[in-house]
Structures are given as C-alpha cells and as structure tokens.
Design an enzyme around this catalytic site. Structure first.
Site, PDB file in Angstrom:
ATOM      1  CB  CYS A  75      -0.912  -0.004   1.224  1.00  0.00           C
ATOM      2  SG  CYS A  75      -2.026   1.427   1.291  1.00  0.00           S
ATOM      3  CB  CYS A  79      -1.430   3.910   7.995  1.00  0.00           C
ATOM      4  SG  CYS A  79      -2.618   4.539   6.782  1.00  0.00           S
ATOM      5  CB  CYS A  82      -0.716  -0.085   8.152  1.00  0.00           C
ATOM      6  SG  CYS A  82      -1.402  -1.313   7.011  1.00  0.00           S
ATOM      7  CB  CYS A 119     -15.253  -7.524   6.594  1.00  0.00           C
ATOM      8  SG  CYS A 119     -16.640  -7.298   7.734  1.00  0.00           S
ATOM      9  CB  CYS A 150     -18.279  -5.145   5.287  1.00  0.00           C
ATOM     10  SG  CYS A 150     -17.380  -3.660   5.831  1.00  0.00           S
ATOM     11  CB  CYS A 210     -18.141  -0.347   8.770  1.00  0.00           C
ATOM     12  SG  CYS A 210     -17.067  -1.176   9.975  1.00  0.00           S
ATOM     13  NE  ARG A 286     -17.046  -5.839  13.655  1.00  0.00           N
ATOM     14  CZ  ARG A 286     -17.380  -5.215  12.523  1.00  0.00           C
ATOM     15  NH1 ARG A 286     -16.547  -4.348  11.980  1.00  0.00           N
ATOM     16  NH2 ARG A 286     -18.538  -5.452  11.947  1.00  0.00           N
TER      17      ARG A 286
END
Length: 340
Positions: A75, A79, A82, A119, A150, A210, A286
């Site tokens: 990616c 972040c 991550c 998801c 999702c 979400c 969640r």
C-alpha cells in the site's frame, strides 16, 4: 438497607445545551462533554453504557463478522500502524488480489463458523476501476450465500461508490483512526478530510457506514474523545463502529522496539468502548483488533460496556485473532450467543 445513588447528568440536557432530538440521538456533542464521560467513575460510566445498550440491543447477543485480506501489502499510504504499508520494513510482502472463487470458498467457511457478515479488505490507497470488477463479483457471490457484505478499499470516486452500491454492498469500512488533531502524527499521505469525504460519498449512495478507530498509538485521552466526537457528530451515526487496540508490529513506526508508545491501560480501552456506546446508542460497537492479547476479563467488561460485535476467524488482515474454541468457551462462560 438503602442504596446510595448518584445523579448522572449526561442523561439529561444541561443548561445552555440544545434539546435532544425526539429519537434520543445526538449529533452535537462537545469535546468537553465526551471528556467528562471518560472521566466518570468507572462504575458510573459502565452503568450508563449498559443501560443505553439494553435500551437498544439484546445485551447477550453478539454479531459475528469475518475479515479477509483479498489484496495484501504494497500500500502506498504511510499509516504508522500498518504492516501493509510500502513505507515500512515489515514481514508482509505485496501480493496479487485473490481470485473470486477462493474468496467465496473462504466466505463459505466463515458462514459455517457462524459469521453473518463477511468483510473484504484490500491494501490500496484507492482502487482502480478495473479492480472493482472482481470486487463486485465477490460482493454478489457473498450475498448469494446469505451473508452481509463489507469491503474496505481506501478512498473512492463517486462512480466507484455507485458501482459498489449496484453490486449490493451492505457496508463500507473506512476508519478515521484517531482525532483530527493527532491524525498527522500517524498518517501523512492522505488527510482527515479525505476520509470524511469518502464517508460522505458512501452515505449519500445509501451504503451503510462502518467507521471507527485505533487506540493505543500514543494519543492522549483528549484525542480519544476527539475521535468519538467526530463519529458521534456525523449527520448519521455509523451503523458499525470498530474500536481497535493497536497491534504493535515490528517495522512500523508505532510498533518498533524504539517507538515511545506505551501500552494502553485496559480500563482506558474499556472506557473508549463505553463512551462510544453512550454517544452512539444504536450503532454496533465492535470489539475489534487486539482481542488476541486481551484476557477474558477485559473482553467481558468490553461486552458489558456495550460492545456487541467481534471478528471471528484466524486472522484480521495480517494479524492474529483468538482461536474459535477460545471465543466459544468465553461466550459459554458469559452466557452470550451469536446474533442471528
């Protein structure tokens, strides 16, 4: 014997505050009000959260979801938490997107294990239009299995949002991660407003939202309050609010041995769950990443604080998750049952 009770003024409008809407949901919280919730004596906060939870949900039912990484690593975002970021030296390597049949085979396993929502996550800054061809097939296939769908794919164009809507997508996950003030300390390759713009596009298309965040990244309590403030003051509360405990991954800025990031106190995490429940009464909250490292007592208090959704299965994208038998044993001990 009389039992001493304490007033909890957060239940009632305060002088100078606008009246609550008829449905009891507020979208005009102030950060000082949310900080005041965090600062309540633990028992008082838990009482409020549990009372609100019982008013809107079966207190012993927990929604089960399964999360699968359909495209892992590489990616371009930076972040700080991550393992899939190309900016960080982690064991996770970039891979190709899974084929549709493999994803649907995993979905069948998840359904057989009791999950009602599936998801699918892809490590993209934003998907290419051609990527959506497969993703839409996956969405359609999972829906044919009778499961909610999702996906989390990064930022979207309005046209891509419409394609996902037309494929029948139920939920789109796009976390804000933290407060607007702390965000730049964690991510520099996209802005907080970028995330809010994507959420607005998803909501405008009629797809459920979400959206939650991560705690334990070195943020202050005010930042945790600010994260909840952003979520609770959206024009419509997210239908699903994942609260993640940071999973420290070597090679990431927040997970390196040299990182000055202390582990978050478990009670502070539980408070974050409870404040989310108080401010977003009708949302599924969640208990998300970090459960593998939590003892049963911490998880039990999270459920008491209003968490009513978890991820089940061996992995959360690239990190571990409790074994199914551990979850089943905990549910049995607490008298919990999966939401139908």
């Amino acid at each position: 014997m009389s039992i001493e009770t304490h007033d909890t003024p957060e239940f009632a409008p305060q002088p100078g505050m606008p009246p609550q809407p008829a449905d009891g949901l507020r979208h005009d919280w102030r950060v000082d009000e949310i900080e005041a919730l965090f600062a309540l004596p633990f028992n008082d906060l838990m009482f409020q959260a549990q009372a609100i939870h019982r008013a809107h949900f079966d207190p012993n039912a927990v929604q089960l979801s399964t999360l699968l990484s359909i495209k892992t690593g590489g990616c371009p975002e930076d972040c700080g938490y991550c393992s899939q970021s190309a900016h960080h030296d982690t064991p996770v390597k970039a891979g190709k997107m899974m084929d549709v049949d493999s994803v649907l085979a995993e979905a069948r396993v998840a359904k057989d294990a009791g999950s009602t929502r599936y998801c699918m996550g892809a490590a993209w800054r934003s998907p290419k239009d051609r990527d959506l061809d497969k993703v839409c097939e996956m969405i359609e296939g999972v829906r044919e299995l009778g499961m909610e769908t999702c996906v989390t794919l990064g930022m979207l164009t309005p046209g891509q949002v419409e394609r996902l809507h037309d494929a029948g997508l139920d939920y789109y996950n796009h976390n804000i991660d933290t407060s607007a003030e702390f965000y730049g300390d964690i991510i520099t390759t996209r802005t907080y407003q970028d995330r809010l713009d994507t959420l607005e596009s998803v909501r405008d298309a009629g797809i459920n939202v979400c959206c939650g965040g991560i705690v334990g990244m070195g943020e202050s309590r005010r930042d945790r309050a600010g994260m909840v403030l952003t979520l609770a003051n959206l024009p419509q509360h997210p239908e699903s609010v994942p609260i993640n405990m940071l999973m420290k991954i070597e090679g990431t800025p927040t997970g390196n041995a040299t990182a000055d990031t202390e582990d978050l106190d478990a009670f502070e995490f539980i408070r974050t769950i409870a404040v989310s429940r108080v401010t977003m009464p009708e949302s599924f909250v969640r208990l998300s990443a970090g459960r593998e490292a939590m003892n049963d007592q911490t998880q039990a208090l999270c459920f008491m604080a209003g968490a009513n959704s978890i991820f089940v299965g061996p992995k959360l994208l690239t990190t571990g998750n409790p074994a199914p038998d551990r979850d089943a044993a905990l549910f049995d001990r607490l008298g919990l049952h999966p939401l139908d």
